[in-house]
Design a protein around this motif. Structure first.
Motif, short mmCIF file in Angstrom:
data_model
loop_
_atom_site.label_atom_id
_atom_site.label_comp_id
_atom_site.label_asym_id
_atom_site.label_seq_id
_atom_site.Cartn_x
_atom_site.Cartn_y
_atom_site.Cartn_z
N PRO A 102 0.79 -1.35 0.06
CA PRO A 102 -0.06 0.10 -0.12
C PRO A 102 0.84 1.38 -0.16
O PRO A 102 0.33 2.30 -0.51
N ARG A 103 1.86 1.11 0.55
CA ARG A 103 2.99 2.25 0.70
C ARG A 103 3.30 2.82 -0.90
O ARG A 103 3.24 3.98 -1.22
N SER A 104 3.71 1.77 -1.47
CA SER A 104 4.12 1.89 -2.93
C SER A 104 2.97 2.23 -3.79
O SER A 104 3.10 3.08 -4.69
N LEU A 105 1.98 1.85 -3.44
CA LEU A 105 0.53 2.09 -4.29
C LEU A 105 0.34 3.41 -4.29
O LEU A 105 -0.31 4.26 -4.91
N ALA A 106 0.49 3.99 -3.05
CA ALA A 106 0.27 5.40 -2.75
C ALA A 106 0.89 6.36 -3.77
O ALA A 106 0.63 7.51 -4.16
N HIS A 107 2.06 5.95 -4.38
CA HIS A 107 2.76 6.76 -5.28
C HIS A 107 2.42 6.56 -6.77
O HIS A 107 3.02 7.13 -7.52
N LEU A 108 1.68 5.37 -6.88
CA LEU A 108 1.23 5.12 -8.10
C LEU A 108 -0.10 5.50 -8.64
O LEU A 108 -0.46 6.08 -9.59
N LEU A 109 -0.66 5.64 -7.58
CA LEU A 109 -2.50 5.81 -7.77
C LEU A 109 -2.59 7.25 -8.22
O LEU A 109 -3.44 7.34 -9.25
N PRO A 110 -1.91 8.34 -7.69
CA PRO A 110 -2.42 9.61 -8.11
C PRO A 110 -1.91 9.93 -9.59
O PRO A 110 -2.71 10.72 -10.39
N THR A 111 -1.23 9.21 -10.20
CA THR A 111 -0.85 9.39 -11.68
C THR A 111 -1.65 8.22 -12.63
O THR A 111 -2.00 8.57 -13.59
N PHE A 112 -1.64 7.11 -11.91
CA PHE A 112 -2.16 6.15 -12.85
C PHE A 112 -3.44 5.54 -12.35
O PHE A 112 -4.42 4.72 -13.14
N GLY A 113 -4.04 5.94 -11.48
CA GLY A 113 -5.43 5.36 -10.85
C GLY A 113 -6.55 5.45 -11.58
O GLY A 113 -7.37 4.48 -11.44
N ASP A 114 -6.92 6.51 -12.19
CA ASP A 114 -8.09 6.86 -12.95
C ASP A 114 -8.10 6.46 -14.23
O ASP A 114 -8.88 6.70 -15.17
N LYS A 115 -6.66 6.06 -14.69
CA LYS A 115 -6.56 5.57 -16.24
C LYS A 115 -6.91 4.43 -16.57
O LYS A 115 -6.54 3.30 -15.79
N ALA A 116 -7.51 4.26 -17.77
CA ALA A 116 -7.66 2.75 -18.08
C ALA A 116 -6.41 2.19 -18.27
O ALA A 116 -5.46 2.83 -18.96
N ILE A 117 -6.33 0.87 -17.89
CA ILE A 117 -5.01 0.29 -18.07
C ILE A 117 -4.43 0.15 -19.59
O ILE A 117 -3.17 0.31 -19.82
N TRP A 128 6.44 9.76 -15.38
CA TRP A 128 6.17 9.62 -14.14
C TRP A 128 7.51 9.46 -13.27
O TRP A 128 7.77 9.86 -11.94
N GLU A 129 8.32 8.43 -13.62
CA GLU A 129 9.54 8.28 -12.99
C GLU A 129 10.56 9.39 -12.84
O GLU A 129 11.13 9.64 -11.84
N LYS A 130 10.68 10.16 -14.03
CA LYS A 130 11.52 11.33 -13.85
C LYS A 130 11.08 12.39 -12.88
O LYS A 130 11.71 13.08 -12.15
N ALA A 131 9.53 12.47 -12.92
CA ALA A 131 9.04 13.33 -12.01
C ALA A 131 9.51 13.01 -10.68
O ALA A 131 9.71 13.83 -9.60
N LYS A 132 9.22 11.77 -10.14
CA LYS A 132 9.41 11.17 -8.68
C LYS A 132 10.90 11.49 -8.35
O LYS A 132 11.19 12.00 -7.36
N LEU A 133 11.85 11.34 -9.42
CA LEU A 133 13.11 11.51 -9.04
C LEU A 133 13.46 12.94 -8.90
O LEU A 133 14.21 13.37 -8.03
N LYS A 134 12.82 13.77 -9.47
CA LYS A 134 13.15 15.25 -9.52
C LYS A 134 12.50 15.69 -8.41
O LYS A 134 12.95 16.69 -7.74
N SER A 135 11.52 15.10 -7.65
CA SER A 135 10.67 15.64 -6.44
C SER A 135 11.58 15.32 -5.36
O SER A 135 11.18 15.81 -4.35
N SER A 141 13.84 4.03 -3.64
CA SER A 141 12.32 4.16 -3.48
C SER A 141 11.76 3.87 -5.01
O SER A 141 10.58 3.40 -4.99
N VAL A 142 11.86 4.80 -6.04
CA VAL A 142 11.55 4.88 -7.02
C VAL A 142 11.50 3.55 -7.78
O VAL A 142 10.52 3.12 -8.45
N ARG A 143 12.85 2.92 -7.70
CA ARG A 143 12.75 1.46 -8.28
C ARG A 143 11.78 0.86 -7.58
O ARG A 143 11.28 -0.31 -8.34
#
Length: 518
Positions: A102-117, A128-135, A141-143
């Motif tokens: 769930p901790r890792s999902l919390a970093h995925l859902l804001p970007t991908f949660g409402d998008k069709a797979i 998304w990965e670049k934005a996480k590293l930049k933040s 953790s990103v890995r």
């Protein structure tokens, strides 16, 4: 049988590509992205399209991957958030893993949660990965987050929600750059004398001998932290000179300790030199541990510094705020009223009465187990670095100690820094408890220990062909025990050169015995 179906609409003739579905439940049609049948201008083009679609459908059916078009269209509407929720509910992994997902999902859902797979693309994942590293997120953790994304999308592909896993990395792509990005901080180790000094300091910080024994055991066995905390007295086998790794205690975020198998099911016997077996056995005899209330098992080591229970209600801080004083002043009024001015004491007592404050019930007591973060923050790190961590309102500061017997006893309480005569120097900066495990493996390398014995002792598994032809022998074990004993006595001799005595009772006894035997 594939064929072209003639159709007429508004006076215009067109053809639909029809074929027999593998399930034979309905007629199949070649459709567009919106699920509508494609209109072909000629019979020939429709016939070829139908034959191609039928061949592909039967080929997919042979592989077990064919999905009825109606199900495929429904699957195309499934969002990542919906699938991830169902996916997580189906998992039955270890408590530690189920806590981390769930901790890792919390970093995925804001970007991908409402998008069709099916709408998630590779460039989307890369952005998304670049934005996480930049933040400022750590590379490791990103890995971890991306690995979970890859895992969920892989199962989504198998479920027919997508045609390919867009989070998958091509092997070798950006390897040179990727390796440099994935590098973590270098793991620090220390010498056996350094480990002995850290164990002595840890004991002084905790105010008991337990931490000295535990840290020496970890240094000379390479046990994981969970294995050390979860070592039960029945598995500390003095007669056979070994510690049986049968369980570990894993601490969840809720503070609950879960009794679970060792990592990767690394059940094993860790051989112990005679002096270490005696040291641990004497510790058990001295402390007389009792079964804990959480598991009903008796553990070699207990935690430290848990206060008594307090009834729910106003806190000490709330009393201080109402009275306009510090929490220390409130504590003095409750425990040493003669030290407080009369007017201040009356004001505090009035605030206590108005709020209905009830002080702690019962004395401070031992905790059943060491909390992972508490031990690292307030025991191990100060012992290794000589510094207490930052804790508001105080900044990080050196451990204040007395200037008497080496290495100095920590000074506690208000104004400790002003009453101290010295402070500890660092033994090894950035050293962690797991660094002691790395240090044990490194020590065995220096001693020339066979790799098969090192893997057996550390709980590692070597899947190479060469490992099948190499076996641990009694001679290997005995040689290593003799070498560890020699290293231990060398560290005691080095400690004697610094000072012949120690404020830690168990170490003081060991030093005197060693001095008498030379």
């Amino acid at each position: 049988m594939a064929y072209a179906e003639k159709r007429v609409a508004r006076g215009k003739t067109y053809y639909r590509a029809c074929y027999q579905r593998p399930d034979r439940k309905a007629q199949g049609y070649v459709v567009d992205e919106d699920g509508r049948a494609v209109r072909y201008p000629t019979k020939t083009t429709a016939q070829k399209a139908a034959e191609k679609a039928e061949a592909e459908a039967y080929e997919e059916a042979k592989r077990g991957r064919w999905i009825p078009p109606e199900q495929e269209r429904a699957a195309a509407q499934v969002t990542f958030g919906e699938f991830a929720k169902e996916w997580l509910a189906e998992q039955g992994l270890a408590d530690s893993t189920m806590q981390n997902y769930p901790r890792s999902l919390a970093h995925l859902l804001p970007t991908f949660g409402d998008k069709a797979i099916r709408d998630i693309t590779g460039p989307m994942v890369a952005a998304w990965e670049k934005a996480k590293l930049k933040s400022g997120c750590a590379v490791s953790s990103v890995r971890t987050y991306r690995s979970l994304l890859h895992l969920i999308l892989a199962d989504a592909v198998d479920a027919g929600h997508a045609e390919k896993n867009v989070a998958e990395r091509r092997r070798g792509r950006g390897r040179r750059h990727g390796r440099s990005q994935r590098r973590g901080p270098e793991k620090q180790i220390t010498t056996m004398l350094g480990s002995l000094l850290i164990a002595e300091r840890a004991s002084l910080l905790s105010g008991r001998d337990d931490e000295f024994v535990a840290h020496i055991q970890k240094t000379y066995t390479g046990m994981r932290w969970g294995e050390l905390v979860g070592l039960e007295t029945e598995f500390a086998r003095r007669e056979s000179r070994c510690f049986r790794i049968e369980w570990q205690l894993y601490e969840l975020d809720t503070g609950e300790f879960v009794r679970c198998p060792p990592k990767d099911d690394s059940y094993r016997n860790v051989d112990s030199p005679f002096w270490l077996s005696n040291l641990v056995a004497d510790h058990v005899t001295r402390t007389k541990p009792q079964p804990c209330s959480c598991h009903g098992s008796t553990y070699v080591y207990s935690g430290r510094g848990v206060g008594g229970t307090r009834q729910a209600g106003p806190t000490l801080r709330q009393v201080a705020e109402l009275a306009g004083v510090s929490t220390g002043t409130v504590s003095n009024v409750l425990n040493r009223p003669e030290r407080v001015a009369e007017a201040t004491r009356v004001r505090v007592e009035k605030a206590v009465a108005e709020l209905g404050f009830v002080r702690q019930i019962g004395p401070s007591r031992e905790a059943a187990h060491w909390r992972r973060s508490g031990h690292a923050t307030w025991i191990f790190t100060p012992a290794a670095t000589g510094w207490y961590p930052k804790k508001a309102p105080q900044d990080a500061h050196p451990v204040p100690v007395t200037g008497g017997a080496f290495p100095g006893v920590p000074v506690r309480g208000r104004g400790a820094s002003g009453r101290a005569e010295a402070c500890w120097m660092p033994i090894k900066d950035r050293l962690t408890r797991h660094g002691l495990r790395h240090g044990h493996r490194t020590l065995m390398e220096e001693l020339g220990t066979p790799k098969v014995l090192m893997d057996d002792r550390m709980g590692h598994e070597d899947g190479s062909v060469g490992a099948r032809y190499s076996h641990v022998t009694d001679t290997m074990r005995a040689t290593l025990m003799d070498q560890l004993t020699e290293v231990w006595f060398e560290s005691l001799d080095s400690r004697l050169l610094l000072h012949p005595r120690s404020p830690v009772a168990v170490l003081d006894r060991l030093l005197q015995e060693r001095a008498a035997s030379r």
